[in-house]
Scaffold this motif. Sequence first.
Motif, PDB file in Angstrom:
ATOM      1  N   GLN A 468       0.824  -1.207   0.000  1.00 32.80           N
ATOM      2  CA  GLN A 468       0.000   0.000   0.000  1.00 32.80           C
ATOM      3  C   GLN A 468       0.863   1.265   0.000  1.00 32.80           C
ATOM      4  O   GLN A 468       0.571   2.231  -0.711  1.00 32.80           O
ATOM      5  CB  GLN A 468      -0.924  -0.008   1.220  1.00 32.80           C
ATOM      6  N   ALA A 469       1.933   1.233   0.792  1.00 34.89           N
ATOM      7  CA  ALA A 469       2.802   2.412   0.863  1.00 34.89           C
ATOM      8  C   ALA A 469       3.503   2.673  -0.458  1.00 34.89           C
ATOM      9  O   ALA A 469       3.849   3.810  -0.789  1.00 34.89           O
ATOM     10  CB  ALA A 469       3.836   2.241   1.980  1.00 34.89           C
ATOM     11  N   SER A 470       3.709   1.608  -1.230  1.00 35.39           N
ATOM     12  CA  SER A 470       4.432   1.771  -2.508  1.00 35.39           C
ATOM     13  C   SER A 470       3.648   2.625  -3.494  1.00 35.39           C
ATOM     14  O   SER A 470       4.242   3.196  -4.416  1.00 35.39           O
ATOM     15  CB  SER A 470       4.706   0.401  -3.128  1.00 35.39           C
ATOM     16  N   GLN A 471       2.330   2.757  -3.303  1.00 39.07           N
ATOM     17  CA  GLN A 471       1.527   3.544  -4.232  1.00 39.07           C
ATOM     18  C   GLN A 471       1.799   5.035  -4.105  1.00 39.07           C
ATOM     19  O   GLN A 471       1.560   5.800  -5.031  1.00 39.07           O
ATOM     20  CB  GLN A 471       0.037   3.272  -3.992  1.00 39.07           C
ATOM     21  N   ASP A 472       2.260   5.463  -2.936  1.00 35.24           N
ATOM     22  CA  ASP A 472       2.544   6.877  -2.722  1.00 35.24           C
ATOM     23  C   ASP A 472       4.048   7.132  -2.624  1.00 35.24           C
ATOM     24  O   ASP A 472       4.469   8.180  -2.113  1.00 35.24           O
ATOM     25  CB  ASP A 472       1.854   7.346  -1.432  1.00 35.24           C
ATOM     26  N   ALA A 473       4.845   6.189  -3.068  1.00 28.49           N
ATOM     27  CA  ALA A 473       6.300   6.350  -2.937  1.00 28.49           C
ATOM     28  C   ALA A 473       6.815   7.374  -3.941  1.00 28.49           C
ATOM     29  O   ALA A 473       6.232   7.566  -5.013  1.00 28.49           O
ATOM     30  CB  ALA A 473       6.985   5.005  -3.163  1.00 28.49           C
ATOM     31  N   THR A 474       7.878   8.044  -3.574  1.00 26.26           N
ATOM     32  CA  THR A 474       8.539   9.003  -4.471  1.00 26.26           C
ATOM     33  C   THR A 474       9.885   8.436  -4.872  1.00 26.26           C
ATOM     34  O   THR A 474      10.351   7.431  -4.342  1.00 26.26           O
ATOM     35  CB  THR A 474       8.722  10.358  -3.764  1.00 26.26           C
ATOM     36  N   LEU A 475      10.506   9.125  -5.805  1.00 24.39           N
ATOM     37  CA  LEU A 475      11.804   8.649  -6.283  1.00 24.39           C
ATOM     38  C   LEU A 475      12.848   8.692  -5.175  1.00 24.39           C
ATOM     39  O   LEU A 475      13.776   7.884  -5.158  1.00 24.39           O
ATOM     40  CB  LEU A 475      12.259   9.511  -7.472  1.00 24.39           C
ATOM     41  N   GLU A 476      12.670   9.600  -4.219  1.00 23.37           N
ATOM     42  CA  GLU A 476      13.627   9.689  -3.116  1.00 23.37           C
ATOM     43  C   GLU A 476      13.551   8.479  -2.198  1.00 23.37           C
ATOM     44  O   GLU A 476      14.481   8.196  -1.436  1.00 23.37           O
ATOM     45  CB  GLU A 476      13.381  10.971  -2.301  1.00 23.37           C
ATOM     46  N   ASP A 477      12.406   7.755  -2.249  1.00 25.82           N
ATOM     47  CA  ASP A 477      12.281   6.562  -1.398  1.00 25.82           C
ATOM     48  C   ASP A 477      13.033   5.362  -1.969  1.00 25.82           C
ATOM     49  O   ASP A 477      13.200   4.362  -1.281  1.00 25.82           O
ATOM     50  CB  ASP A 477      10.799   6.195  -1.245  1.00 25.82           C
ATOM     51  N   VAL A 478      13.440   5.464  -3.231  1.00 25.17           N
ATOM     52  CA  VAL A 478      14.127   4.344  -3.871  1.00 25.17           C
ATOM     53  C   VAL A 478      15.592   4.365  -3.475  1.00 25.17           C
ATOM     54  O   VAL A 478      16.205   5.428  -3.445  1.00 25.17           O
ATOM     55  CB  VAL A 478      13.984   4.438  -5.408  1.00 25.17           C
ATOM     56  N   PRO A 479      16.183   3.210  -3.154  1.00 22.38           N
ATOM     57  CA  PRO A 479      17.613   3.163  -2.814  1.00 22.38           C
ATOM     58  C   PRO A 479      18.461   3.728  -3.952  1.00 22.38           C
ATOM     59  O   PRO A 479      18.122   3.584  -5.139  1.00 22.38           O
ATOM     60  CB  PRO A 479      17.874   1.672  -2.606  1.00 22.38           C
ATOM     61  N   GLY A 480      19.554   4.362  -3.576  1.00 20.47           N
ATOM     62  CA  GLY A 480      20.415   5.038  -4.536  1.00 20.47           C
ATOM     63  C   GLY A 480      20.835   4.191  -5.731  1.00 20.47           C
ATOM     64  O   GLY A 480      20.715   4.644  -6.878  1.00 20.47           O
ATOM     65  N   PRO A 481      21.319   2.968  -5.519  1.00 22.48           N
ATOM     66  CA  PRO A 481      21.793   2.167  -6.665  1.00 22.48           C
ATOM     67  C   PRO A 481      20.710   1.909  -7.700  1.00 22.48           C
ATOM     68  O   PRO A 481      21.020   1.700  -8.867  1.00 22.48           O
ATOM     69  CB  PRO A 481      22.264   0.872  -6.003  1.00 22.48           C
ATOM     70  N   GLN A 482      19.432   1.884  -7.285  1.00 22.97           N
ATOM     71  CA  GLN A 482      18.359   1.578  -8.221  1.00 22.97           C
ATOM     72  C   GLN A 482      17.702   2.847  -8.786  1.00 22.97           C
ATOM     73  O   GLN A 482      16.908   2.776  -9.707  1.00 22.97           O
ATOM     74  CB  GLN A 482      17.288   0.722  -7.540  1.00 22.97           C
ATOM     75  N   ARG A 483      18.033   3.992  -8.179  1.00 30.26           N
ATOM     76  CA  ARG A 483      17.371   5.225  -8.598  1.00 30.26           C
ATOM     77  C   ARG A 483      17.753   5.619 -10.020  1.00 30.26           C
ATOM     78  O   ARG A 483      16.901   6.020 -10.821  1.00 30.26           O
ATOM     79  CB  ARG A 483      17.751   6.343  -7.619  1.00 30.26           C
ATOM     80  N   SER A 484      19.036   5.489 -10.359  1.00 32.00           N
ATOM     81  CA  SER A 484      19.478   5.877 -11.712  1.00 32.00           C
ATOM     82  C   SER A 484      18.813   5.002 -12.767  1.00 32.00           C
ATOM     83  O   SER A 484      18.449   5.484 -13.848  1.00 32.00           O
ATOM     84  CB  SER A 484      20.994   5.760 -11.812  1.00 32.00           C
ATOM     85  N   GLU A 485      18.615   3.732 -12.456  1.00 34.97           N
ATOM     86  CA  GLU A 485      17.971   2.847 -13.426  1.00 34.97           C
ATOM     87  C   GLU A 485      16.529   3.266 -13.672  1.00 34.97           C
ATOM     88  O   GLU A 485      16.046   3.285 -14.818  1.00 34.97           O
ATOM     89  CB  GLU A 485      18.012   1.411 -12.902  1.00 34.97           C
ATOM     90  N   ILE A 486      15.833   3.648 -12.594  1.00 39.62           N
ATOM     91  CA  ILE A 486      14.445   4.091 -12.749  1.00 39.62           C
ATOM     92  C   ILE A 486      14.391   5.399 -13.517  1.00 39.62           C
ATOM     93  O   ILE A 486      13.520   5.624 -14.366  1.00 39.62           O
ATOM     94  CB  ILE A 486      13.789   4.234 -11.363  1.00 39.62           C
ATOM     95  N   GLU A 487      15.339   6.293 -13.211  1.00 40.00           N
ATOM     96  CA  GLU A 487      15.371   7.575 -13.940  1.00 40.00           C
ATOM     97  C   GLU A 487      15.585   7.343 -15.425  1.00 40.00           C
ATOM     98  O   GLU A 487      14.993   8.027 -16.268  1.00 40.00           O
ATOM     99  CB  GLU A 487      16.479   8.449 -13.354  1.00 40.00           C
TER     100      GLU A 487
END
Length: 515
Positions: A468-487
């Motif tokens: 449920q919390a994942s529906q309101d997650a922001t990019l800042e909630d994503v761990p650093g190593p995976q953030r660039s891939e999502i971007e």
Amino acid sequence: MTESQPKPKTVADDKKVHGVVAEFTDVDSLLAACRRVRDAGYTKADAFTPFPVHGIDTALGIKPTILPWISLAAGLTGTTIALLMQISLNGQTDLFEGIQYPYIISGKPFISLPAFIPVTFELTILLASFGTFFGMWALNGLPRFSNPMFTSPRFDRATDDTFFLFLDAKDSRFDEAGAKALLGELGGEFVEPVLEDDSSKVIPKGLLITLATVICLSSIPALAVLRMRVTKSGSPRFHIFPDMDFSPSKDAQQTTSLFADGRAMRPDVPGTVRRGEMDWDLNFKTGIDMDELASIDAPRAAQLVALQSDVAVDDEDKVAAEEPAAEEKTADEATTEKSDPAAETSDAPENTPVAAAADNTPWLTENPLELSEEALARGQQQFNIYCSVCHGVNGRGNGLVNRRAQQILATTWTPPSNMHDPTLYSDVYPDGKLFSTITNGVRKMPGYASQIKAKDRWAIVAYVRALQASQDATLEDVPGPQRSEIEKEQADVQAKLKAAAEAEAAKAAEAAEAE
């Protein structure tokens, strides 16, 4: 004085010669003759003995047969067919387009090799057996109705006390006179040509009639079944196994006349404790703050304690019939709501603020399980196994079972809850209540207390909250190593959308100019 070699006896005639055969009285002379024949360059020779003779293959120079390779090829063919068939039927390929049916069973992946092993093994063995059987036939030139060797009455002793060495006329080195001379020199006591069998090669009519009759008779059951499949009959069905056709087995949530309470699903015996769960307290097992419940509703707390132990409930502590406990209501809702059409078509009563307000149960608001990455992974695994078939892997209530029910327009199907409905968030639907729902079931959803351990049920609760919390997650909630891939994925998607919008605008402009 040395005994002279007996002169070989021969039989002469003008028929087509199949080969030359010589008799030997002992194994040693036969083996010696076989080695001489092999050394002389004959490759189409054979020996016949009344018992197995070790080393005779080597003596004759017989090469290994290709039959094992035929068996291996047939077996690998069976393995390939079985794997492709199962993968295709599970919806992974388009080999058999139109009959795909992607169905998740107990959370197993579509390509689950351990689950494919039984069918693969059986088809491998089946085709390998067929390859071996029919390959042996082909290599031996079967079927044959006769063999020229049997035209000689002396050959009957091959199964008694005489050894025979045969040189085939198909051998490139074969010469009848030379072959007779060679076998005579090797000690053959009786050398004779083997003449081709002149018996008729036509299959006897009686055998053909018998085979045709057997084939016709064997097709009768298949034709009878086919006729039953395409026609309708007013006669009662013929039951081969009536005890199985009319088995008293029941599905979940069905009623039965076998028990006084009418429920087919039997509750656990009071006091039953799963192995390894003796150490958990009542709060952990029920999802309810039992101390607070005892202060506001002592009889109900006593009954819950009795359900979790062997302690008997005093008469004055029994809950009145007109005020059943929330836990009992939860367990019985499927039966009572079966007669309530409104309940079958909607799950709103459970989640509405009115229902929540009427519920004075002191549910645990915090998950008593120590939350960790391992616990969440366990909860995800259990959710995917037991919950995703109805609620979907993403928890939006559109699992395979629900989609199938909608596809066949099931009239009695109750859509599962959407886990992302705000009425199921922790501020409205406490963790303890969600745990109790998993434990005891709700509406047509059965309780999973007997299948999922209490610790795993709490792990599922934790995973649902994370989902449920994942529906309101922001990019800042994503761990650093995976953030660039999502971007990067986000940039790719935006580029594709921009390109599609520009193409659409250009198309619209061209259409406007054309008008």
